[in-house]
Design an enzyme around this catalytic site. Structure first.
Site, PDB file in Angstrom:
ATOM      1  N   GLY A 132     -22.975  12.439  -6.635  1.00  0.00           N
ATOM      2  CA  GLY A 132     -22.408  13.291  -8.033  1.00  0.00           C
ATOM      3  C   GLY A 132     -21.251  13.951  -7.616  1.00  0.00           C
ATOM      4  CG  PHE A 172     -18.769  20.042  -6.184  1.00  0.00           C
ATOM      5  CD1 PHE A 172     -17.542  20.072  -6.875  1.00  0.00           C
ATOM      6  CD2 PHE A 172     -18.878  20.036  -4.739  1.00  0.00           C
ATOM      7  CE1 PHE A 172     -16.465  19.962  -6.067  1.00  0.00           C
ATOM      8  CE2 PHE A 172     -17.481  19.746  -4.077  1.00  0.00           C
ATOM      9  CZ  PHE A 172     -16.506  20.042  -4.758  1.00  0.00           C
ATOM     10  CG  HIS A 214     -11.304  25.885   2.367  1.00  0.00           C
ATOM     11  ND1 HIS A 214     -10.924  25.901   3.758  1.00  0.00           N
ATOM     12  CD2 HIS A 214     -11.771  24.607   2.172  1.00  0.00           C
ATOM     13  CE1 HIS A 214     -11.210  24.786   4.321  1.00  0.00           C
ATOM     14  NE2 HIS A 214     -11.725  23.971   3.543  1.00  0.00           N
TER      15      HIS A 214
HETATM   16  C1  LIG Z   1     -13.230  19.809   3.205  1.00  0.00           C
HETATM   17  S1  LIG Z   1     -14.575  18.693   3.029  1.00  0.00           S
HETATM   18  C2  LIG Z   1     -15.816  19.642   3.692  1.00  0.00           C
HETATM   19  C3  LIG Z   1     -16.831  18.536   4.061  1.00  0.00           C
HETATM   20  C4  LIG Z   1     -18.187  19.315   4.692  1.00  0.00           C
HETATM   21  N1  LIG Z   1     -18.881  20.242   3.975  1.00  0.00           N
HETATM   22  C5  LIG Z   1     -17.650  19.869   6.075  1.00  0.00           C
HETATM   23  O1  LIG Z   1     -17.719  21.050   6.218  1.00  0.00           O
HETATM   24  O2  LIG Z   1     -17.533  19.228   7.082  1.00  0.00           O
HETATM   25  C6  LIG Z   1     -14.898  18.808   1.324  1.00  0.00           C
HETATM   26  C7  LIG Z   1     -15.971  17.792   0.653  1.00  0.00           C
HETATM   27  O3  LIG Z   1     -15.967  18.105  -0.580  1.00  0.00           O
HETATM   28  C8  LIG Z   1     -16.379  16.777  -1.208  1.00  0.00           C
HETATM   29  N2  LIG Z   1     -15.919  16.747  -2.873  1.00  0.00           N
HETATM   30  C9  LIG Z   1     -14.825  16.800  -3.185  1.00  0.00           C
HETATM   31  N3  LIG Z   1     -14.816  16.786  -4.543  1.00  0.00           N
HETATM   32  C10 LIG Z   1     -16.087  16.756  -4.908  1.00  0.00           C
HETATM   33  C11 LIG Z   1     -16.841  16.543  -6.150  1.00  0.00           C
HETATM   34  N4  LIG Z   1     -16.229  16.477  -7.541  1.00  0.00           N
HETATM   35  N5  LIG Z   1     -18.211  16.659  -6.149  1.00  0.00           N
HETATM   36  C12 LIG Z   1     -18.889  16.648  -4.913  1.00  0.00           C
HETATM   37  N6  LIG Z   1     -18.227  16.914  -3.636  1.00  0.00           N
HETATM   38  C13 LIG Z   1     -16.975  16.801  -3.622  1.00  0.00           C
HETATM   39  C14 LIG Z   1     -15.190  15.834  -0.505  1.00  0.00           C
HETATM   40  O4  LIG Z   1     -15.964  14.441  -0.550  1.00  0.00           O
HETATM   41  C15 LIG Z   1     -15.800  16.505   0.871  1.00  0.00           C
HETATM   42  O5  LIG Z   1     -16.688  15.826   1.425  1.00  0.00           O
END
Ligand SMILES: C[S@@+](CC[C@H](N)C(=O)[O-])C[C@H]1O[C@@H](n2cnc3c(N)ncnc32)[C@H](O)[C@@H]1O
Length: 323
Positions: free
Chosen positions: A216, A218, A236
């Site tokens: 989904g 967030f 961040h």
């Molecule tokens: C910088 S990564 C961090 C991933 C993980 N939490 C880690 O620390 O390795 C940011 C994550 O946010 C997710 N993300 C981006 N937009 C999103 C959205 N609208 N809903 C859910 N997840 C999202 C991305 O797919 C990615 O996996």
């Protein structure tokens, strides 16, 4: 080394980064895991030009990643060992990601980004990193591997510093391919986990009996039922408006908020955090924040900053209590 020579080495460091990237993409460290091999053998195994590969490897050997003997055989040196994909703290995924053309093109827009304050990736590609990755599955996979690789470097420090086992169920919001959640479930046999991320990111991910996977956004909703909502390297990625929107979606479920982030250090300290912050300006278009900035974001979203646990890796586990 003179100051000028030191500076020149820093100026040229993107070239070295690109050379390491190519070695990572070619899987050179994995090919050397069982012992030394000649550059001709490595060229054959990787389908590369023998002379060009030799020049790449001798350069990286001069920088201490590999060791070249008198017969042009190469072995892994200590510094290059974490380039193995199965090294305990592997940097392979990150190195294979950071030199990709779409990322370098974004960095090429840094000057324009600094002049205008706009996000460099969007200046270079016309769309956000997330839209780009949704359209380019191979880039999305490379990014997810890079995140998993970066997580491996910090997971133990998080587990050592903070007791995640105090919760019954943790929802890892934006948890990527589940690297962190898998480690937490392995560490805490009573813990249940929910991995939440975009559909193309979590497709095919399995977490075993105590783990559930939900797809989904967030910005719309996050799974209910978490005693804690864990957001590592999420806030961040976003400017304040979007960061607050995400936190409010999470806040709607109740539970303890756990942010895992770097915290911007005082002036002249914390080069990793501050380079990480430039990565946010160039990549997703977010920012690293000071503790006060994080506290203020949390308050706007309906949380009180109730804990700050620094860890050996430089990451902090920040707790937010719903108010
Ligand atoms: C910088 S990564 C961090 C991933 C993980 N939490 C880690 O620390 O390795 C940011 C994550 O946010 C997710 N993300 C981006 N937009 C999103 C959205 N609208 N809903 C859910 N997840 C999202 C991305 O797919 C990615 O996996």
């Amino acid at each position: 080394m003179s100051r000028a020579a030191e500076l020149r080495r820093l100026v040229n460091s993107y070239q070295l980064s690109q050379a390491i990237h190519v070695a990572a993409v070619l899987g050179i460290a994995d090919l050397l895991a069982d012992g030394p091999r000649s550059s001709d053998e490595l060229a054959e195994a990787t389908g590369t030009d023998p002379r060009a590969l030799y020049r790449l490897l001798r350069t990286l050997s001069a920088f201490g990643l590999f060791h070249e003997d008198a017969e042009r055989r190469f072995s892994l040196d200590e510094l290059g060992d974490p380039l193995r994909s199965d090294a305990p703290e592997s940097v392979a995924g990150w190195a294979a990601f950071v030199g990709r053309r779409n990322i370098r093109d974004a960095w090429s827009s840094l000057e324009e980004s600094v002049r205008t304050g706009e996000n460099a990736f969007r200046l270079a590609h016309g769309i956000s990193v997330w839209e780009y990755r949704a359209q380019h599955p191979e880039e999305s996979e490379a990014f997810d591997r890079a995140m998993a690789s970066s997580s491996q470097l910090v997971i133990q420090s998080l587990i050592d510093a903070y007791d995640f086992g105090r919760f019954g169920t943790i929802v890892d919001v934006g948890g990527g391919n589940g690297t962190l959640l898998r480690a937490l479930l392995a560490e805490h046999p009573q813990l249940n986990g929910v991995l939440f991320d975009q559909p193309h990111v979590v497709a095919g991910v399995e977490l075993g009996e105590r783990g559930r996977v939900v797809a989904g956004s967030f910005f719309e909703s996050v799974p209910e039922g978490g005693d804690a909502y864990l957001l590592k390297w999420i806030i961040h990625d976003w400017e304040d408006e979007e960061a607050v929107a995400i936190l409010r979606t999470v806040r709607a479920q109740g539970g303890t908020l756990l942010l895992v982030e770097r915290v911007v250090e005082p002036p002249n300290e914390g080069p990793e955090t501050k380079l990480g912050d430039l990565n946010m300006l160039v990549g997703p278009g977010g920012q690293e924040r000071t503790l006060e900035e994080l506290r203020s974001l949390l308050e706007t979203a309906g949380y009180e900053l109730s804990g700050d646990t620094p860890t050996a890796s430089g990451m902090h586990v920040l707790e937010g209590a719903p108010v």
